[in-house]
Design an enzyme around this catalytic site. Structure first.
Site, PDB file in Angstrom:
ATOM      1  N   ASP A  67      -4.621 -26.262 -23.837  1.00  0.00           N
ATOM      2  CA  ASP A  67      -3.925 -27.539 -23.992  1.00  0.00           C
ATOM      3  C   ASP A  67      -4.132 -28.459 -22.786  1.00  0.00           C
ATOM      4  OD1 ASP A  67      -2.423 -25.935 -22.276  1.00  0.00           O
ATOM      5  OD2 ASP A  67      -0.723 -25.755 -23.618  1.00  0.00           O
ATOM      6  N   ASP A 136      11.120 -21.493 -25.054  1.00  0.00           N
ATOM      7  CA  ASP A 136      11.521 -21.755 -26.437  1.00  0.00           C
ATOM      8  C   ASP A 136      10.574 -21.071 -27.437  1.00  0.00           C
ATOM      9  OD1 ASP A 136       9.209 -23.273 -26.202  1.00  0.00           O
ATOM     10  OD2 ASP A 136      10.158 -25.200 -26.675  1.00  0.00           O
ATOM     11  N   GLU A 143       5.231 -26.316 -30.174  1.00  0.00           N
ATOM     12  CA  GLU A 143       6.677 -26.243 -30.025  1.00  0.00           C
ATOM     13  C   GLU A 143       7.327 -25.721 -31.312  1.00  0.00           C
ATOM     14  OE1 GLU A 143       7.770 -26.461 -27.195  1.00  0.00           O
ATOM     15  OE2 GLU A 143       7.566 -28.387 -26.177  1.00  0.00           O
TER      16      GLU A 143
HETATM   17  C1  GLP Z   1       3.465 -24.506 -20.579  1.00  0.00           C
HETATM   18  C2  GLP Z   1       2.047 -24.301 -21.172  1.00  0.00           C
HETATM   19  C3  GLP Z   1       1.954 -22.988 -21.858  1.00  0.00           C
HETATM   20  C4  GLP Z   1       2.609 -21.969 -20.950  1.00  0.00           C
HETATM   21  C5  GLP Z   1       4.087 -22.158 -20.952  1.00  0.00           C
HETATM   22  C6  GLP Z   1       4.823 -21.294 -19.947  1.00  0.00           C
HETATM   23  O1  GLP Z   1       4.146 -25.576 -21.044  1.00  0.00           O
HETATM   24  N1  GLP Z   1       1.588 -25.325 -22.052  1.00  0.00           N
HETATM   25  O2  GLP Z   1       0.615 -22.682 -22.139  1.00  0.00           O
HETATM   26  O3  GLP Z   1       2.357 -20.670 -21.425  1.00  0.00           O
HETATM   27  O4  GLP Z   1       4.418 -23.508 -20.826  1.00  0.00           O
HETATM   28  O5  GLP Z   1       4.739 -21.794 -18.665  1.00  0.00           O
HETATM   29  P1  GLP Z   1       4.994 -20.921 -17.367  1.00  0.00           P
HETATM   30  O6  GLP Z   1       3.918 -19.915 -17.356  1.00  0.00           O
HETATM   31  O7  GLP Z   1       4.882 -21.874 -16.234  1.00  0.00           O
HETATM   32  O8  GLP Z   1       6.334 -20.322 -17.530  1.00  0.00           O
END
Ligand code: GLP
Length: 260
Positions: A67, A136, A143
């Site tokens: 992404d 979430d 989402e």
């Molecule tokens: C982000 C990314 C995801 C990631 C998730 C968790 O928003 N788009 O790919 O896995 O949220 O983030 P973190 O690893 O910082 O907890």
């Protein structure tokens, strides 16, 4: 779904790095699916180290990231392109033309998304996809309420995700509202998936993913339908699982040929 619980996130990350290293040694032109966020940082540190110390060769791999934020240039410090350069690409011998992220500054986002899907197919599909997990239950930026069959497209981030990711920006309001993300259908086509989740903040989502019903309201639960998923957790992220003892028993009694 294989669930492995480690005492520390670094040990889970080492295991994930071994999975990548094993794949790359067996298939030097492998197609890797990569993720951003805090969770894969230790995995990328381990891969950098394996490149430096053991000569793990990335010269023939292709990669696709999950992404990117809409509206951020690749050299914006909070863009996922910038993150990937700093965390991994600048430190290993990848071919710059073979690493792919969605283009958050594209003038034609729908066309960019179609091309992204075409490029993944043209590369032969993703061999191993790493995923983090949103609190979430999102994967990539899919989402809650995302179609479980979705393809790469634009999405609007939830308030919860923007607040979760605000730590990388000056405030939640600075976090872009939109992103481009591989769809859930896209992710599910990867041949093998490794999901990493660390810390108590992820425990509720992990419980849903591993033991809850499949639902678009917890997008990662669709991974229960994938034939080859490994879930790597630390103790805190595994805390709410009912079947922890069973997962440990499975791991302890694995036949040698199943170990990496
Ligand atoms: C982000 C990314 C995801 C990631 C998730 C968790 O928003 N788009 O790919 O896995 O949220 O983030 P973190 O690893 O910082 O907890």
């Amino acid at each position: 779904m294989e669930v492995l619980i480690f005492n520390k996130d670094v040990n889970a990350s080492r295991y994930a790095a071994k999975m990548f290293a094993k794949l790359i040694r067996k298939k030097p032109a492998a197609v890797l699916g990569l993720a951003t966020g805090s969770t894969p940082c230790l995995l990328y540190a381990e891969l950098r180290q394996q490149h430096e110390e053991e000569g793990l060769d990335f010269s023939r791999i292709t990669s696709f990231n999950l992404d990117e934020y809409v509206g951020l240039d690749g050299d914006h410090p909070q863009s996922y392109r910038y993150f990937m350069q700093q965390a991994l690409f600048d430190h290993i011998n990848v071919h710059p033309g073979k690493v792919h992220l969605p283009d958050g500054k594209s003038d034609d986002i729908p066309a960019n998304c179609v091309d992204y899907e075409k490029n993944i197919s043209a590369a032969g599909g993703i061999d191993l996809q790493v995923l983090g997990l949103g609190s979430d239950g999102h994967i990539g930026f899919n989402e809650p309420s995302s179609s479980l069959a979705s393809r790469t497209r634009i999405k609007t981030l939830t308030r919860e995700t923007r607040e979760d990711n605000a730590r990388f920006f000056d405030s939640a309001d600075e976090v872009p509202q939109h992103c481009i993300t591989m769809g859930i259908g896209t992710i599910m086509e990867a041949r093998q998936i490794v999901l990493l989740a660390f810390g108590e903040r992820k425990a509720t989502a992990v419980k849903q993913v591993v033991e809850g019903p499949i639902s678009a309201m917890w997008p990662a639960t669709i991974l229960q339908m994938h034939p080859s998923v490994v879930v790597l957790l630390d103790d805190a992220a595994a805390a709410s699982l009912d079947q922890k003892d069973y997962y440990r028993e499975v791991a302890d009694n694995k036949p040698d040929w199943q170990r990496i």
